[in-house]
Design a protein around this motif. Structure first.
Motif, PDB file in Angstrom:
ATOM      1  N   UNK A 155       0.816  -1.225   0.000  1.00 56.47           N
ATOM      2  CA  UNK A 155       0.000   0.000   0.000  1.00 56.47           C
ATOM      3  C   UNK A 155       0.845   1.269   0.000  1.00 56.47           C
ATOM      4  N   UNK A 168      -3.362   7.501   0.999  1.00 53.92           N
ATOM      5  CA  UNK A 168      -3.702   8.827   1.515  1.00 53.92           C
ATOM      6  C   UNK A 168      -4.143   9.760   0.415  1.00 53.92           C
ATOM      7  N   UNK A 169      -3.476  10.880   0.345  1.00 53.41           N
ATOM      8  CA  UNK A 169      -3.921  11.995  -0.482  1.00 53.41           C
ATOM      9  C   UNK A 169      -3.712  11.745  -1.978  1.00 53.41           C
ATOM     10  N   UNK A 170      -4.405  12.543  -2.801  1.00 58.32           N
ATOM     11  CA  UNK A 170      -4.266  12.413  -4.254  1.00 58.32           C
ATOM     12  C   UNK A 170      -3.146  13.299  -4.780  1.00 58.32           C
ATOM     13  N   UNK A 187      -4.067   3.188  -5.048  1.00 56.61           N
ATOM     14  CA  UNK A 187      -4.534   3.422  -6.414  1.00 56.61           C
ATOM     15  C   UNK A 187      -4.099   4.769  -6.998  1.00 56.61           C
ATOM     16  N   UNK A 188      -4.314   5.853  -6.251  1.00 53.11           N
ATOM     17  CA  UNK A 188      -4.083   7.175  -6.859  1.00 53.11           C
ATOM     18  C   UNK A 188      -2.588   7.402  -7.060  1.00 53.11           C
ATOM     19  N   UNK A 205      -0.900   8.261 -10.527  1.00 47.91           N
ATOM     20  CA  UNK A 205      -0.142   9.497 -10.711  1.00 47.91           C
ATOM     21  C   UNK A 205       1.263   9.214 -11.252  1.00 47.91           C
ATOM     22  N   UNK A 215      -8.212  13.719  -2.524  1.00 43.36           N
ATOM     23  CA  UNK A 215      -8.632  12.336  -2.316  1.00 43.36           C
ATOM     24  C   UNK A 215     -10.000  12.230  -1.650  1.00 43.36           C
ATOM     25  N   UNK A 254     -14.431  10.949  -7.522  1.00 40.40           N
ATOM     26  CA  UNK A 254     -13.147  10.382  -7.132  1.00 40.40           C
ATOM     27  C   UNK A 254     -12.033  11.401  -7.226  1.00 40.40           C
ATOM     28  N   UNK A 255     -10.977  11.163  -6.451  1.00 36.69           N
ATOM     29  CA  UNK A 255      -9.827  12.054  -6.417  1.00 36.69           C
ATOM     30  C   UNK A 255      -8.803  11.681  -7.476  1.00 36.69           C
ATOM     31  N   UNK A 256      -8.225  12.696  -8.107  1.00 35.14           N
ATOM     32  CA  UNK A 256      -7.222  12.475  -9.151  1.00 35.14           C
ATOM     33  C   UNK A 256      -6.051  13.439  -8.955  1.00 35.14           C
ATOM     34  N   UNK A 260      -6.567  -0.361   5.708  1.00 37.69           N
ATOM     35  CA  UNK A 260      -6.356   0.846   4.898  1.00 37.69           C
ATOM     36  C   UNK A 260      -6.164   0.548   3.415  1.00 37.69           C
ATOM     37  N   UNK A 261      -5.965  -0.718   3.077  1.00 37.88           N
ATOM     38  CA  UNK A 261      -5.886  -1.060   1.654  1.00 37.88           C
ATOM     39  C   UNK A 261      -7.033  -1.993   1.264  1.00 37.88           C
ATOM     40  N   UNK A 290      -8.780  -1.031  -1.898  1.00 35.92           N
ATOM     41  CA  UNK A 290      -7.907  -0.489  -2.944  1.00 35.92           C
ATOM     42  C   UNK A 290      -8.412  -0.907  -4.335  1.00 35.92           C
ATOM     43  N   UNK A 291      -8.485   0.047  -5.238  1.00 40.81           N
ATOM     44  CA  UNK A 291      -8.977  -0.170  -6.613  1.00 40.81           C
ATOM     45  C   UNK A 291     -10.459  -0.516  -6.680  1.00 40.81           C
ATOM     46  N   UNK A 334     -11.765   6.619   0.997  1.00 36.09           N
ATOM     47  CA  UNK A 334     -10.354   6.660   0.587  1.00 36.09           C
ATOM     48  C   UNK A 334      -9.449   6.135   1.707  1.00 36.09           C
ATOM     49  N   UNK A 335      -9.895   6.221   2.950  1.00 34.68           N
ATOM     50  CA  UNK A 335      -9.068   5.719   4.058  1.00 34.68           C
ATOM     51  C   UNK A 335      -8.986   4.197   4.041  1.00 34.68           C
ATOM     52  N   UNK A 347     -10.388   3.082  -1.139  1.00 36.33           N
ATOM     53  CA  UNK A 347     -11.451   3.034  -2.145  1.00 36.33           C
ATOM     54  C   UNK A 347     -11.319   4.108  -3.214  1.00 36.33           C
ATOM     55  N   UNK A 348     -11.741   3.759  -4.421  1.00 32.69           N
ATOM     56  CA  UNK A 348     -11.733   4.725  -5.523  1.00 32.69           C
ATOM     57  C   UNK A 348     -12.877   5.714  -5.330  1.00 32.69           C
TER      58      UNK A 348
END
Lengths: 183, 439
Positions: free
Chosen positions: A73, A77-79, A102-103, A107, B136, B149-151, B200-201, B204-205, B231-232, B235-236
């Motif tokens: 992982x 956290x943040x994007x 993921x983000x 990135x 996020x 979603x955050x990018x 926390x994962x 994920x995705x 997101x914590x 999660x997307x």
């Protein structure tokens, strides 16, 4: 980017979040401004607990570790794109982690800053910071120089064409989604 | 086989009948949000890639919200808001919630505050739509039955120029909450429970789909607290199916039409978890990870240095109302910081009353600091002069969303994430305290 990366590794473990990669107080730096991009690099991984050691020496802009080895992982956290950019600006060419958030992974691909490689097995206990390694992005291997041990990496999968093209914009141009910049 | 709510929204936005988890699709955006931390970098990439004279894809569909580093003497932070302003003027961006007079935020009627709450409050979060944000916690808007979603900056610059983004369709994890909420439990407890379960994962995705009779009775603000922290778990995005509660909230804030979508009855889920909320207890996330769950009873009595109530997760009117229930007529034993998410929340603290007393008066009478200027403030540390920032290795009970090392400033500081009830009880005790002892 080179298909083979040789150099010292910097080792961290699980759930290294973006605040540890680049603490929020440095997010006033705008990555698209060249002098601020450089500065972001000098703060890469400064948010890690002290037990990991220093990633960028005091007063330096670049790190002596082109490869970061991590557990699960990485980059959660943040994007903030400042995270892969800080690592890339510091001179990191690849992270080899067991898994990514993921983000952060996205990135890395979108910016083309560094290769987010996935190891097939957990490597963060088997390597120590400062050891030399050879990362071969074609053969998908990470070799410990001192012992010759070879560790397999997972294929990059469907982000590979994006990274190979040089990031999201280059990929979109290649596939005809967008045209050249207008002046 | 049917589609989940996330799949339904992505399929429509991609102009397709259906999408399958794992496939990559070009998705049309309804809205792009950016703020003072990631906006300038996004604009930089936009200009580099599309050209110095390029125009944004749609000036009505880009929302610029200064909110992170506003009330600071940091020159670069101030410059970053100036960059947003220049871009907004150059491009004719309709929704730019500007702040010019930093000394007195009230002199800036356009200034909102924390982007995720401002988006909801201004009617930008609409069922069935696709929202991308350079933050996020953009997943907050999933509470409205939206894909949000955050990018990063580069992806955002791409959306800014084209209105599209290449997305991998996530598999959906379903979380169903049943039963009547006990009076001492809040949405924050539910989501901390779920994150503690999956880690926390753990998402994920993936997308989260949150439903159940408990959710149907929840206010929009509590639903936002749930989706905000998807997101914590990595999660997307998260979604809650829109209902009358959603439609009422949205229609009071915008006249813009929207077409809601719903999951199919035979949708296929990655997994399905059930919670009987009547059996859950107040919980915290201990340092230094949002999945490091403990019941409040397990850590009660641990000495703390301060309490922080604020952020997109825990700085809405509802959050302050809950805290005020416990603080009314009592005295806090540790410094207690209150940061309303938005100017609207700030105003509401001075207008909303419990038994004839405004929330602001309840807080100041209880010995809390006066409610501060609305912004992200110390939730993510920020420049050294940020209000409430943990500059020393202190122990803080906080209604925010993250507690990784250094999140609120000092790397050795210990942050316990908690509900507004638990935060208020802890402020009164001077230690971590269970709200059941104070309600």
């Amino acid at each position: 980017m080179a298909a083979v990366v040789r150099g010292k590794v910097f080792v961290v473990d699980d759930n290294i979040d973006t605040d540890q990669i680049i603490p929020a107080e440095y997010l006033t730096l705008v990555p698209s401004k060249p002098e601020e991009y450089e500065k972001l690099g000098s703060y890469a991984l400064v948010g890690l607990p002290d037990r990991y050691g220093q990633f960028v020496a005091d007063g330096a802009i670049k790190t002596e570790y082109p490869i970061v080895i991590a557990g699960e992982n990485f980059g959660c956290g943040s994007s903030r794109e400042h995270a892969p950019i800080a690592l890339g600006a510091a001179g990191v060419q690849a992270v080899v982690a067991q898994s990514y958030a993921r983000i952060f992974f996205r990135n890395c691909a979108a910016t083309g800053e560094l290769y987010p490689c996935e190891s097939q097995e957990r490597l963060c206990e088997g390597f120590a910071t400062g050891e030399e390694a050879i990362l071969d992005l074609e053969a998908l291997t990470l070799t410990k120089t001192a012992t010759g041990e070879v560790f397999a990496l997972a294929p990059l999968g469907d982000v590979k064409p994006v990274i190979d093209a040089g990031g999201l914009f280059a990929y979109a141009r290649q596939t005809g989604m967008i045209g050249a910049p207008i002046s | 086989m049917g589609l989940t709510l996330t799949e339904k929204i992505l399929a429509r936005a991609a102009g397709r009948d259906r999408v399958v988890p794992g496939e990559n699709v070009w998705v049309n955006a309804d809205l792009l949000m950016t703020h003072d931390v990631c906006g300038p970098g996004t604009i930089g990439v936009f200009k580099k890639e599309f050209g110095a004279t390029a125009r944004v894809w749609n000036p009505e569909k880009i929302v610029l919200i200064p909110d992170h580093y506003i009330f600071t003497a940091d020159e670069r932070a101030n410059r970053n808001v100036d960059i947003l302003r220049e871009f907004a003027q150059e491009q004719g961006i309709r929704y730019f919630y500007d702040i010019v007079d930093r000394a007195n935020f009230k002199a800036n009627p356009d200034y909102k505050g924390v982007c995720h709450i401002a988006l909801a409050q201004e009617g930008h979060t609409r069922p069935g739509e696709v929202l991308f944000g350079t933050d996020s916690h953009t997943c907050n808007a999933g509470a409205f039955g939206q894909f949000a979603t955050g990018i990063g900056n580069t992806d955002a610059a791409f959306v800014m120029g084209t209105g599209k983004l290449l997305l991998k369709v996530p598999a959906t994890m379903r979380f169903t909450f049943h039963g009547e909420m006990p009076p001492y439990l809040l949405a924050k407890d539910l989501i901390l429970h779920a994150i503690g379960d999956i880690g926390v994962a753990g998402a994920n995705y993936r997308a989260l789909e949150i439903d159940g009779d408990t959710i149907a009775r929840m206010s929009m603000e509590e639903r936002m607290t749930l989706c905000n922290m998807a997101i914590e778990a990595g999660g997307k995005n998260a979604t809650i199916a829109p209902d009358e509660v959603t439609f009422d909230y949205v229609r009071q804030r915008t006249a813009q039409a929207f077409v809601p979508l719903y999951a199919d009855g035979d949708a296929s889920y990655h997994s399905h978890r059930h919670y009987d909320v009547s059996r859950l207890e107040p919980v915290v996330a201990k340092p230094h990870s949002p999945d490091n769950r403990a019941t409040v009873r397990e850590v009660a009595g641990r000495k703390i240095d301060r309490v922080y109530i604020g952020s997109c997760t825990g700085g809405k009117l509802t959050d302050f109302l809950h805290a005020a229930q416990l603080l009314k007529g009592q005295q806090v034993k540790v410094p207690t910081y209150l940061v309303p998410a938005t100017q609207k929340v700030y105003d509401d603290l001075h207008a909303t009353q419990i038994d004839g007393m405004t929330l602001a008066d309840i807080f100041t009478n209880a010995g809390c600091f006066e409610p501060a200027a609305p912004s992200c403030a110390a939730c993510l540390g920020g420049p050294k002069d940020t209000f409430g920032r943990l500059n020393e290795p202190e122990v803080c009970v906080s209604t925010t969303n993250r507690n990784f090392p250094g999140r609120m400033g000092n790397k050795q500081a210990q942050i316990y994430l908690a509900s507004p009830y638990t935060a208020a009880a802890s402020a009164l005790a001077g230690t971590i305290a269970d709200p059941r002892d104070y309600l």
